[in-house]
Design an enzyme around this catalytic site. Structure first.
Site, PDB file in Angstrom:
ATOM      1  N   LYS A 161     -28.833 118.412  88.482  1.00  0.00           N
ATOM      2  CA  LYS A 161     -29.614 119.588  88.064  1.00  0.00           C
ATOM      3  C   LYS A 161     -29.594 119.737  86.543  1.00  0.00           C
ATOM      4  CE  LYS A 161     -26.852 122.352  90.418  1.00  0.00           C
ATOM      5  NZ  LYS A 161     -25.867 121.373  90.902  1.00  0.00           N
ATOM      6  N   ARG A 190     -26.467 130.891  93.882  1.00  0.00           N
ATOM      7  CA  ARG A 190     -25.761 129.969  94.787  1.00  0.00           C
ATOM      8  C   ARG A 190     -25.099 130.693  95.952  1.00  0.00           C
ATOM      9  NH1 ARG A 190     -23.398 126.687  90.199  1.00  0.00           N
ATOM     10  NH2 ARG A 190     -21.971 125.549  91.537  1.00  0.00           N
ATOM     11  N   ARG A 231     -18.412 111.402  85.273  1.00  0.00           N
ATOM     12  CA  ARG A 231     -19.133 112.254  84.305  1.00  0.00           C
ATOM     13  C   ARG A 231     -18.283 112.565  83.072  1.00  0.00           C
ATOM     14  NH1 ARG A 231     -21.744 117.795  86.194  1.00  0.00           N
ATOM     15  NH2 ARG A 231     -19.649 118.196  86.965  1.00  0.00           N
ATOM     16  N   ARG A 245     -14.551 117.384  82.842  1.00  0.00           N
ATOM     17  CA  ARG A 245     -14.347 118.781  83.238  1.00  0.00           C
ATOM     18  C   ARG A 245     -13.147 118.906  84.169  1.00  0.00           C
ATOM     19  NH1 ARG A 245     -20.268 120.872  85.065  1.00  0.00           N
ATOM     20  NH2 ARG A 245     -19.022 121.692  86.773  1.00  0.00           N
ATOM     21  N   ARG A 295     -15.467 122.349  95.783  1.00  0.00           N
ATOM     22  CA  ARG A 295     -16.835 122.707  95.365  1.00  0.00           C
ATOM     23  C   ARG A 295     -17.854 122.282  96.424  1.00  0.00           C
ATOM     24  NH1 ARG A 295     -16.979 119.721  89.936  1.00  0.00           N
ATOM     25  NH2 ARG A 295     -19.164 120.344  89.777  1.00  0.00           N
TER      26      ARG A 295
END
Ligand code: AP5
Length: 221
Positions: free
Chosen positions: A13, A88, A127, A160, A171
């Site tokens: 996203k 969300r 990431r 992160r 998550r």
């Protein structure tokens, strides 16, 4: 154009929002980035949000709704917005509809990024994020030219805390329980569109732009 990007953690996203928002002249509003900035700055919001974000839990709805109302009332969002990471939960989606109603606006499209779970796990595990402005890289799919440094501003890249495997697992669970029901919510409202988010970055951008172009043309009729 008022747009929402919806999808599980790691669906792409943020990557796509950064690529397309300026083409359509609308601000990219990423609630995760807003919370990480607040955490880094040590504000009251940041102190409240830190433990939720790092554990992979959701920050309470009333906090997020206040944050988004303030942001959408900013003059740069007058001509439209691209929301990434909000809503969300069902209460957030209902709160957004009520807010837009009060503002005399409505959502034009919700773009859902469908991505298989093993792909999500590989994306989150590889990431890297730039410390200065949040530019996103991936060690295999989108590596920086100089390892550990952002191509765009030269700042340090970091991973992160919520990309650790235990937080990622939580998550994904939270996504299934609280966010996945929004697919039906938006389908029922006739604004739902879907892309194959498992494809390559360029291909996904083309699919997203095709949707936004159609919505833009319909809106200007
Ligand atoms: P947030 O920052 O919104 O995280 P998220 O939704 O889990 O989404 P991500 O940022 O992890 O993934 P993304 O889909 O943007 O993927 P990306 O483009 O980076 O939220 C973080 C936390 O904040 C939440 O857990 C919660 O605690 C809190 N929070 C935020 N909003 C909230 C709300 N509304 N209510 C309550 N709490 C809230 O891509 C991932 C990787 O894949 C990158 O390395 C990228 O380079 C790579 N990649 C992307 N696309 C492709 C592709 N097509 N092919 C190959 N690689 C790709």
């Amino acid at each position: 154009m008022n747009v929402v990007f919806l999808g599980p953690p790691g669906a792409g996203k943020g990557t796509q929002a950064a690529r397309v928002s300026s083409c359509y002249g609308i601000p990219h509003i990423a609630t995760g980035d807003m919370l990480r900035e607040a955490i880094a700055a040590g504000t009251e919001l940041g102190q409240l949000a830190r433990s939720y974000v790092e554990r992979g839990e959701l920050v309470p709805d009333e906090v997020m709704l206040r944050l988004i109302e303030e942001r959408l009332r900013n003059p740069d969002a007058e001509k439209g917005f691209l929301l990434d990471g909000f809503p969300r939960t069902l209460p957030q989606a209902e709160g957004l509809d009520a807010l837009l109603d009060r503002m005399g606006r409505r959502l034009d499209v919700v773009v859902f990024f469908r991505v298989p779970t093993p792909t999500l796990l590989r994306r989150l595990g590889g990431r890297w994020i730039c410390r200065a402005r949040g530019h996103v890289y991936h060690e295999d799919h989108h590596p920086p030219k100089v390892p550990g440094r952002c191509d765009l501003d030269g700042s340090e890249l970091y991973q992160r805390p919520d990309d650790r495997p235990e937080a990622v697992a939580r998550r994904l669970e939270v996504y299934e329980q609280q966010t996945a029901p929004l697919l039906e919510y938006y389908r029922a409202r006739g604004v739902f569109r879907e892309v194959d988010g498992g494809a390559g970055i360029e291909e996904v951008t083309r699919a997203v732009c095709a949707i936004l172009d159609t919505v833009g043309r319909e809106g200007s009729r």
